[in-house]
Motif scaffolding. Structure first.
Motif, PDB file in Angstrom:
ATOM      1  N   LYS A 287      43.644  41.458  68.549  1.00  0.00           N
ATOM      2  CA  LYS A 287      44.651  42.513  68.679  1.00  0.00           C
ATOM      3  C   LYS A 287      46.014  42.060  68.157  1.00  0.00           C
ATOM      4  CE  LYS A 287      44.108  43.460  73.079  1.00  0.00           C
ATOM      5  NZ  LYS A 287      44.160  44.152  74.386  1.00  0.00           N
ATOM      6  N   ALA A 288      46.220  40.755  68.056  1.00  0.00           N
ATOM      7  CA  ALA A 288      47.508  40.228  67.568  1.00  0.00           C
ATOM      8  C   ALA A 288      47.673  40.555  66.089  1.00  0.00           C
ATOM      9  CB  ALA A 288      47.574  38.720  67.782  1.00  0.00           C
ATOM     10  N   GLU A 289      48.838  41.088  65.750  1.00  0.00           N
ATOM     11  CA  GLU A 289      49.119  41.407  64.348  1.00  0.00           C
ATOM     12  C   GLU A 289      49.593  40.139  63.642  1.00  0.00           C
ATOM     13  OE1 GLU A 289      51.536  44.867  63.655  1.00  0.00           O
ATOM     14  OE2 GLU A 289      50.726  45.828  65.461  1.00  0.00           O
ATOM     15  N   THR A 290      48.852  39.747  62.632  1.00  0.00           N
ATOM     16  CA  THR A 290      49.225  38.584  61.830  1.00  0.00           C
ATOM     17  C   THR A 290      49.062  38.950  60.360  1.00  0.00           C
ATOM     18  OG1 THR A 290      47.001  37.647  61.754  1.00  0.00           O
ATOM     19  CG2 THR A 290      48.377  37.005  63.624  1.00  0.00           C
ATOM     20  N   PRO A 291      49.803  38.292  59.478  1.00  0.00           N
ATOM     21  CA  PRO A 291      49.709  38.617  58.047  1.00  0.00           C
ATOM     22  C   PRO A 291      48.303  38.406  57.469  1.00  0.00           C
ATOM     23  CG  PRO A 291      51.615  37.225  58.472  1.00  0.00           C
ATOM     24  CD  PRO A 291      50.840  37.302  59.750  1.00  0.00           C
ATOM     25  N   LEU A 292      47.550  37.459  58.004  1.00  0.00           N
ATOM     26  CA  LEU A 292      46.219  37.169  57.454  1.00  0.00           C
ATOM     27  C   LEU A 292      45.096  37.990  58.091  1.00  0.00           C
ATOM     28  CD1 LEU A 292      46.496  33.299  57.075  1.00  0.00           C
ATOM     29  CD2 LEU A 292      46.787  35.063  55.323  1.00  0.00           C
ATOM     30  N   SER A 293      45.422  38.789  59.069  1.00  0.00           N
ATOM     31  CA  SER A 293      44.409  39.615  59.719  1.00  0.00           C
ATOM     32  C   SER A 293      43.856  40.636  58.723  1.00  0.00           C
ATOM     33  CB  SER A 293      45.006  40.361  60.907  1.00  0.00           C
ATOM     34  OG  SER A 293      44.068  41.314  61.397  1.00  0.00           O
ATOM     35  N   PRO A 294      42.556  40.863  58.741  1.00  0.00           N
ATOM     36  CA  PRO A 294      41.984  41.890  57.863  1.00  0.00           C
ATOM     37  C   PRO A 294      42.190  43.303  58.410  1.00  0.00           C
ATOM     38  CG  PRO A 294      40.246  40.880  59.149  1.00  0.00           C
ATOM     39  CD  PRO A 294      41.523  40.137  59.477  1.00  0.00           C
ATOM     40  N   PHE A 295      42.784  43.417  59.603  1.00  0.00           N
ATOM     41  CA  PHE A 295      42.902  44.708  60.277  1.00  0.00           C
ATOM     42  C   PHE A 295      44.315  45.272  60.189  1.00  0.00           C
ATOM     43  CE2 PHE A 295      39.831  42.063  62.661  1.00  0.00           C
ATOM     44  CZ  PHE A 295      38.676  42.746  62.302  1.00  0.00           C
ATOM     45  N   SER A 296      44.408  46.539  59.856  1.00  0.00           N
ATOM     46  CA  SER A 296      45.699  47.222  59.921  1.00  0.00           C
ATOM     47  C   SER A 296      45.907  47.799  61.316  1.00  0.00           C
ATOM     48  CB  SER A 296      45.775  48.333  58.871  1.00  0.00           C
ATOM     49  OG  SER A 296      44.767  49.297  59.101  1.00  0.00           O
ATOM     50  N   ARG A 297      44.810  47.980  62.049  1.00  0.00           N
ATOM     51  CA  ARG A 297      44.846  48.481  63.425  1.00  0.00           C
ATOM     52  C   ARG A 297      43.643  47.908  64.147  1.00  0.00           C
ATOM     53  NH1 ARG A 297      42.691  52.411  66.490  1.00  0.00           N
ATOM     54  NH2 ARG A 297      41.348  53.205  64.869  1.00  0.00           N
ATOM     55  N   PHE A 298      43.847  47.458  65.396  1.00  0.00           N
ATOM     56  CA  PHE A 298      42.758  46.895  66.188  1.00  0.00           C
ATOM     57  C   PHE A 298      43.018  47.211  67.654  1.00  0.00           C
ATOM     58  CE2 PHE A 298      40.151  43.938  68.446  1.00  0.00           C
ATOM     59  CZ  PHE A 298      39.079  43.678  67.620  1.00  0.00           C
ATOM     60  N   THR A 299      42.136  48.013  68.263  1.00  0.00           N
ATOM     61  CA  THR A 299      42.281  48.359  69.676  1.00  0.00           C
ATOM     62  C   THR A 299      40.965  48.122  70.406  1.00  0.00           C
ATOM     63  OG1 THR A 299      41.673  50.681  69.356  1.00  0.00           O
ATOM     64  CG2 THR A 299      44.027  50.131  69.200  1.00  0.00           C
ATOM     65  N   ILE A 300      41.114  47.864  71.691  1.00  0.00           N
ATOM     66  CA  ILE A 300      39.948  47.734  72.569  1.00  0.00           C
ATOM     67  C   ILE A 300      40.208  48.619  73.777  1.00  0.00           C
ATOM     68  CG2 ILE A 300      38.519  46.204  73.960  1.00  0.00           C
ATOM     69  CD1 ILE A 300      39.583  43.849  72.262  1.00  0.00           C
ATOM     70  N   GLU A 301      39.312  49.546  74.011  1.00  0.00           N
ATOM     71  CA  GLU A 301      39.376  50.412  75.190  1.00  0.00           C
ATOM     72  C   GLU A 301      38.028  50.315  75.881  1.00  0.00           C
ATOM     73  OE1 GLU A 301      42.026  52.079  76.246  1.00  0.00           O
ATOM     74  OE2 GLU A 301      43.230  51.517  74.512  1.00  0.00           O
TER      75      GLU A 301
END
Length: 173
Positions: free
Chosen positions: A143-157
């Protein structure tokens, strides 16, 4: 470990189920009591082993399987992958494998679905249904936004992970 479509006769649901049954019965458990098997039975009975089922395996054994479908959903402007009916080998449920191994299997399964979204089942969004809400702890760091993350959005519900992938070309620049 690799995530592969359930089409190989050597790794059919029938063969996987036989191995998992042997694992369960080897410690005195009845395999029929494990949840998820009826769903997989139903999915494989329709058209053989081709109902979008994928298995996660290494050279020695199949660790998990799930259904992965590519679809259009009203909440997304582009196709999404839906991964459901996660089923793991009884060795994880029965404590025959270390607790950390279970987490590694779930993360490897999720990673395989991300790989499918970039390759064979191109999609910009993923909906990954975990076995239980407690399994979400293994993905919290994503869920942490980092420059190398492949995700533009990541949520867990609860037991649902929803994520959108960065454009692969833009992320590489």
């Amino acid at each position: 470990m690799r995530l592969l479509p359930l089409k190989d006769p050597e790794r059919s649901w029938r063969n996987i189920k036989a191995q998992w049954k042997k694992d369960a019965e080897g410690v005195g458990e009845e395999f029929a009591t494990f949840g998820g098997n009826a769903v997989i039975d139903a999915l494989t009975s329709k058209e053989g082993d081709s109902q979008g089922l994928y298995y996660l395996a290494d050279a020695a054994r199949v660790h998990a399987l799930c259904q992965v479908r590519r679809m259009l959903m009203s909440k997304y402007p582009t196709p999404a992958l839906s991964a459901r009916f996660v089923n793991v080998s009884p060795i994880y449920d029965l404590g025959l494998a270390a607790a950390g191994d279970y987490a590694q299997v779930l993360v490897a399964l999720f990673s395989g679905v991300v790989w499918l979204s970039r390759d064979a089942l191109a999609a910009s969004h993923i909906r990954f249904f975990l076995k239980s809400p407690g399994d979400s702890q293994f993905f919290a760091a994503l869920k942490a936004e980092t420059p190398l993350s492949p995700f533009s959005r990541f949520t867990i519900e609860g037991a649902l992970i929803e994520c959108s992938l960065k454009d692969a070309k833009a992320a590489a620049s």
